[in-house]
Scaffold this motif. Structure first.
Motif, short mmCIF file in Angstrom:
data_model
loop_
_atom_site.label_atom_id
_atom_site.label_comp_id
_atom_site.label_asym_id
_atom_site.label_seq_id
_atom_site.Cartn_x
_atom_site.Cartn_y
_atom_site.Cartn_z
N ILE A 3 -3.39 5.78 -2.82
CA ILE A 3 -2.81 5.18 -1.63
C ILE A 3 -4.15 4.60 -1.06
N ALA A 4 -3.76 3.54 -0.57
CA ALA A 4 -5.20 2.72 0.08
C ALA A 4 -4.86 2.77 1.60
N GLN A 5 -5.97 2.97 2.31
CA GLN A 5 -5.83 2.80 3.90
C GLN A 5 -6.88 1.84 4.39
N ALA A 107 -2.99 0.93 8.54
CA ALA A 107 -1.90 0.62 7.40
C ALA A 107 -2.23 1.44 6.17
N LEU A 108 -1.32 2.04 5.57
CA LEU A 108 -1.22 2.61 4.26
C LEU A 108 -0.43 1.83 3.30
N TRP A 109 -0.93 1.92 1.93
CA TRP A 109 -0.02 1.34 1.00
C TRP A 109 -0.36 1.85 -0.39
N SER A 135 7.33 -0.33 5.79
CA SER A 135 8.28 -0.25 4.81
C SER A 135 7.74 0.64 3.59
N ALA A 136 8.26 0.47 2.43
CA ALA A 136 7.60 1.17 1.44
C ALA A 136 6.44 0.32 0.87
N ALA A 137 6.39 -0.92 1.28
CA ALA A 137 5.24 -1.94 0.87
C ALA A 137 4.32 -1.80 1.70
N VAL A 138 4.13 -1.35 2.86
CA VAL A 138 3.12 -0.84 3.83
C VAL A 138 3.57 -0.11 4.89
#
Length: 150
Positions: A3-5, A107-109, A135-138
């Motif tokens: 996961i990136a944040q 934001a996380l993705w 959403s699942a994207a971000v």
């Protein structure tokens, strides 16, 4: 999946203002804790001897805007550091002293294994979250807790 944040902030006063010194003084210690945290993979740092990203000009013409960008094994590892690591929590509790409100500021993705996101990619994800919502994207921690499977 990793996961990136990204989390961003804008100083209320000039970055070098003495009122911001407690935040600047805490960075090396909190970053060292992050580097050793379970699930930590990578974080953005500046050029040369810089151990943080506060000198990176992420937004042209906005010297008071700072960005924190990192990659973690998964959301639970990031969440544990962000909200249960005492030194980080102490800085979070004082953010209103140093920073003007920005929405969204986090934001996380998901990212592929081995991927290191650029600042441009991360700012695009933050803008996508602001424009389209989670959403699942971000997404946000709250969205993830409410929508995770299992």
């Amino acid at each position: 999946m990793p996961i990136a944040q990204i989390n961003v902030a804008r100083f209320r006063r000039a970055k070098a203002d003495p009122a911001n010194q407690p935040f600047m003084d805490a960075l090396d210690h909190v970053n060292a804790k992050a580097d050793l945290a379970d699930g930590f993979i990578w974080r953005l740092v500046g050029e040369g001897d810089a151990n943080d990203a506060t000198a990176i000009q992420a937004v042209a013409g906005d010297a008071e805007f700072i960005v924190n960008l990192s990659v973690w094994r998964d959301v639970p590892a990031l969440e544990a550091f962000a909200y249960r690591q005492a030194d980080h929590r102490a800085v979070l509790a004082r953010r209103g002293e140093w920073f003007a409100p920005i929405e969204p500021s986090l934001a996380l993705w998901e990212v592929p294994e081995g991927h290191i996101p650029s600042v441009v990619e991360a700012l695009d994800k933050l803008a996508q979250l602001g424009r389209d919502g989670p959403s699942a994207a971000v997404f946000t921690f709250r969205w993830w807790r409410e929508n995770r499977q299992g």
